[in-house]
Structure formats: structure tokens, C-alpha cells
Design an enzyme around this catalytic site. Structure first.
Site, mmCIF file in Angstrom:
data_model
loop_
_atom_site.group_PDB
_atom_site.id
_atom_site.type_symbol
_atom_site.label_atom_id
_atom_site.label_comp_id
_atom_site.label_asym_id
_atom_site.label_seq_id
_atom_site.Cartn_x
_atom_site.Cartn_y
_atom_site.Cartn_z
ATOM 1 C CG ASP A 95 -7.232 29.523 -17.737
ATOM 2 O OD1 ASP A 95 -8.467 29.060 -17.579
ATOM 3 O OD2 ASP A 95 -7.168 28.356 -19.152
ATOM 4 C CG HIS B 82 -18.442 31.712 -16.313
ATOM 5 N ND1 HIS B 82 -17.416 31.672 -16.774
ATOM 6 C CD2 HIS B 82 -18.083 31.435 -14.304
ATOM 7 C CE1 HIS B 82 -16.223 32.238 -15.732
ATOM 8 N NE2 HIS B 82 -16.948 32.211 -13.982
ATOM 9 N NE ARG C 121 -20.166 35.565 -13.036
ATOM 10 C CZ ARG C 121 -19.255 34.843 -12.359
ATOM 11 N NH1 ARG C 121 -17.659 35.932 -12.457
ATOM 12 N NH2 ARG C 121 -18.965 34.078 -11.610
ATOM 13 C CD GLU D 188 -9.601 29.820 -9.541
ATOM 14 O OE1 GLU D 188 -8.106 30.578 -10.193
ATOM 15 O OE2 GLU D 188 -10.371 29.969 -8.927
ATOM 16 C CD GLU E 121 -8.122 36.089 -9.049
ATOM 17 O OE1 GLU E 121 -8.077 35.869 -7.832
ATOM 18 O OE2 GLU E 121 -8.703 35.261 -10.076
HETATM 19 C C1 LIG Z 1 -15.421 33.928 -9.106
HETATM 20 C C2 LIG Z 1 -15.202 34.240 -10.002
HETATM 21 O O1 LIG Z 1 -16.969 35.219 -10.335
HETATM 22 C C3 LIG Z 1 -14.862 33.523 -11.742
HETATM 23 O O2 LIG Z 1 -16.124 33.286 -11.926
HETATM 24 C C4 LIG Z 1 -13.901 32.993 -11.613
HETATM 25 O O3 LIG Z 1 -14.372 32.012 -13.006
HETATM 26 C C5 LIG Z 1 -12.387 33.468 -11.938
HETATM 27 O O4 LIG Z 1 -12.114 34.601 -11.946
HETATM 28 C C6 LIG Z 1 -11.539 32.858 -10.526
HETATM 29 O O5 LIG Z 1 -10.472 33.321 -10.822
HETATM 30 O O6 LIG Z 1 -11.574 31.810 -10.792
HETATM 31 MG MG LIG Z 2 -10.289 35.379 -11.224
#
Ligand SMILES: C[C@H](O)[C@H](O)[C@@H](O)[C@@H](O)C(=O)O
Ligand SMILES: [Mg+2]
Length: 406
Positions: free
Chosen positions: A303, A34, A60, A350, A252
Site C-alpha cells: 500500500d 475501515h 473489526r 485494486e 490473499e
Molecule cells: C477486504 C479486506 O478484508 C480488507 O478490508 C481490505 O482493506 C484489504 O485487505 C484489501 O486487500 O483491500
Molecule cells: Mg488485502
């Protein structure tokens, strides 16, 4: 078995011990993805829990999403081999690594990662358990696995039991699912832009964006919304039902990670066939046990750089597998790729589109990692992971700062 007759001397070659632990900080993208420049899609009026304050709604970064920066952990073995890893954590995490966790590492065998993990977790339990402390533990654990792979001259996925498939397939997270579709990804996850503070007007804009992307992407392409903890159960329920007509595959991280009860309610509320996912800000086997046993979601998304590392993700994944749940780790570059290829209940991964548009595929943790594989046509062949450890090196052109020593 000895191939030849005669005495068979089976000797266990002693592993070099850890002789040095170093924690650095780095700024500008990388693991703290970020931490981007102005105009990047990832900071463009995205809904968050802070959006209830108008001054923190447009960006953000305005409330500090990138305040920590990247933590880099290096573990050096007595033979000179260095394992490393990166995650979100910056200077406070570097302090925890150097001044607290290092005592459980110096002089230890890197293969003793279960004991090391146990000591790192329970020695910090009185002030850790989730968030920054477990990020620091995760980075040390990932560096241990990188070091192990380098000492054994094997990719981490070999140490985890080997690949169950020949390639990784990815969905893409970013503002342009239509471009992700053309690039061969299996789906596109949009950031949600408007939360409850912007009322029904905002909800209508969220639905309109999804409808537009559905028109651009066609009916068969997965489209998801990432709500980054911004909503309440009522708003998330209304959003899910309004988006159902446009084929939203999953909603999500709609509400606070602490509201297990709310997730269980949301999962009961969403339209049949729509998935509820969460977990990227959850940590340890105990946190994910709560999500699973309270039936909070259909897919958990730990994560690996925040949940406790590979050593803990093995346990988390087994809990989910026993309940028939998918584990699709939150985007964490090679650190999750080496895990995902080894687990049947992780059928896809992802890929966070870190290009500012995003209009092209760039390495996820750029510019910090050299040799980071990227999807081509939305896929990465397992053979691209066939290098020792996690198969990446630190970019020497990225300035590192070591704020503490042990
Ligand atoms: C895209 C989302 O707002 C977040 O920045 C992202 O990092 C996370 O939630 C994701 O699932 O990739
Ligand atoms: Mg996410």
C-alpha cells in the site's frame, strides 16, 4: 539545444522551498476506509487474527480497526503552492509528522525527496521501520510528490516515467463480485468471513460462498479471497484446496505478515495454478526483499500510503520486477493509480468498493478527496490522471483537526 543562434542561457529555475508542514486528522471513511458507519459490508463478520476471541468476531471495529482515522499532511512551498496527501494514521501519526519529521522538511527543496526520505526513515528507525511511523513517512512522501507535480504542473505519473498503457483496469474488492462483474471489473475479491476459530463448519461456509459466487459470475471471472492475516498455514492450505474446485485465483494475506516462513510453506502447499499474494501490511524495500527472497508469494501488494510512499515503492517495484514478480498495490486511490500506469509489472489495480452494499461505484477515499477518478466499466483512462500532482483536492466540507504544531 538553442533554437536560435547566439548565446544560449540555460538557467535552472530554483524551486520554492518548503515553508510549512501541517498534519491534520479526519474521521469517517476516506483514507482510513475501515472507518465506516454501521451495516457496511467491510465490517460484516470478516475473519481476522482477533476472531479467536468471540467478543471480537462479529465486527473489526469492535477491536479497533478504525481507531486511528485519517492523517492529512500538507506541505506549503514559499510560492504558496500546497501539496497534500492522506493515509491511515490519525493523531499519533500527526504527532510524528509535526514533532519529528517536520525538521527534515522546513527550508528544504521538495525535489530533494531522496534525502528527505532517508532522513525521515533513519531518524525514526529506532521506533519505526513498519506500521504507523512508515504510514506517516508515506503521507509526507506522497505530499512531496503532489507538491512536485503542482510546482512542475505535471501529473505524478509523468514524473515517474510516463504511462506504459492507455488505461488502468481494475478488480473490485467487496462483498458482491457478481455486481462487480456486471460493472465491468476484471475480477472480484471477497472478504473471508470465517477463520480457524470457527472450525470446519466455518471453512465449509467459506467454500459455499465462493461456490455461490462462482455460479453467479460464470467461469471466466476472477474470484479471490482476502483473508486479512486471519489464518494459519494448515487452515489456509485446506481452504485453498477446497476452493480450487471453484476456481479461486488467489488467496490473499492468509497468515501473519511476520510469518515469512509460513508464507513460503503455504506457497508450496497451494494447488498448482493458484496464486498466493500478500504485502499490504509490509513496509520498505527491506520488508519486500524478505518476501521476495523467501519466495513467499506470487504477487506483492504494497500500500503506497503504508509501505513508505512513492519514493520507496519505486525501489520495491524494481526488486519485484528483477524477479519477474507482479506488483499490484493495495487499494490506495490515486496514490497507486499514478504508479501502476508507469510499470509493466503492474498490469492491473485494486478498486475497493466503498459503497455499503456494495452495489455501486463510489470514490474510494470518499468524502475526503475532490476530483478522485473512479472506474467506468472497470477501467480508468490515463487521461483522467492528467492534472498536476495526484490531481485531487481536499474536500473543504470534511472537518480537519490539527492536534499538534511544529
Ligand atoms: C477486504 C479486506 O478484508 C480488507 O478490508 C481490505 O482493506 C484489504 O485487505 C484489501 O486487500 O483491500
Ligand atoms: Mg488485502
Amino acid at each position: 539545444m538553442c533554437a536560435r543562434r547566439g548565446r544560449c542561457r540555460s538557467v535552472v529555475i530554483p524551486f520554492p522551498k518548503i515553508v510549512a508542514v501541517r498534519a491534520f486528522t479526519a474521521r469517517g471513511g476516506g483514507a482510513d476506509y475501515h472507518d465506516q458507519g454501521a451495516g457496511h459490508w467491510i465490517d460484516d463478520h470478516i475473519a481476522t487474527p482477533m476472531a479467536r476471541y468471540p467478543e471480537y468476531r462479529a465486527s473489526r471495529q469492535s477491536f479497533g480497526i478504525n481507531v486511528l482515522g485519517t492523517l492529512v499532511v500538507e506541505l506549503e512551498a514559499s510560492d504558496g503552492t500546497v501539496g497534500f496527501a492522506v493515509t491511515t494514521g490519525g493523531e499519533p501519526a500527526a504527532f510524528i509528522v509535526e514533532r519529528h519529521l517536520s525538521r527534515f522538511l522546513i527550508g528544504q527543496n521538495p525535489a530533494d525527496f531522496e534525502r528527505i526520505w532517508d532522513q525521515m526513515y533513519f531518524s525514526t528507525q529506532y521506533y519505526g521501520r513498519k506500521g504507523l511511523v512508515v504510514n506517516a513517512i508515506s503521507a509526507v512522501d506522497l505530499a512531496l510528490w503532489d507538491l512536485l507535480g503542482k510546482l512542475r504542473q505535471e501529473p505524478v505519473y509523468h514524473l515517474l516515467g510516463g504511462a506504459v498503457r492507455d488505461e488502468l483496469q481494475f478488480y473490485a474488492t467487496g462483498a458482491r463480485p457478481d455486481i462487480a462483474r456486471d460493472l465491468g471489473f476484471i475480477g472480484g475479491k471477497l472478504p473471508l468471513h470465517h477463520g480457524p476459530a470457527e472450525g470446519d463448519e466455518g471453512l465449509k461456509k467459506n467454500v459455499a460462498l465462493l461456490a455461490d459466487m462462482r455460479a453467479r459470475c460464470g467461469d471466466d471471472f476472477w474470484l479471490m479471497y482476502d483473508c486479512w492475516m486471519a489464518l494459519d498455514v494448515d487452515y489456509a492450505t485446506r481452504l485453498a484446496h477446497a476452493c480450487h474446485a471453484h476456481g479461486l485465483k488467489w488467496i490473499e494475506e492468509a497468515i501473519s505478515p511476520d510469518d515469512y516462513w509460513g508464507y513460503a510453506e503455504l506457497k508450496r502447499n497451494v494447488p498448482k495454478g493458484m496464486l498466493v499474494t500478500c504485502g499490504e501490511h509490509e513496509a520498505t524495500r527491506w520488508g519486500f526483499r524478505m518476501l521476495l527472497e523467501m519466495d513467499c508469494c506470487d504477487i506483492i501488494q504494497p500500500d503506497v500510503g503504508w509501505c513508505g510512499g512513492i519514493t520507496e515503492l519505486i525501489k520495491i517495484s524494481a526488486l519485484a520486477d528483477a524477479r519477474g514478480k507482479l506488483v499490484v498495490p493495495h487499494g490506495s486511490s490515486v496514490y497507486s493509480y499514478h504508479f501502476v500506469v508507469t510499470r509493466h509489472n503492474s498490469p492491473f489495480a485494486e478498486f475497493l468498493m466503498m459503497h455499503p452494499g456494495p452495489t455501486e461505484v463510489v470514490p474510494m477515499f470518499a468524502p475526503q478527496l475532490l476530483g478522485e477518478p473512479v472506474p467506468h466499466n472497470g477501467r480508468i483512462k490515463v487521461s483522467a490522471l492528467d492534472k498536476p500532482g495526484f490531481g485531487v483536492e481536499l474536500n473543504p466540507d470534511v472537518p480537519l483537526h490539527r492536534p499538534y504544531s511544529n
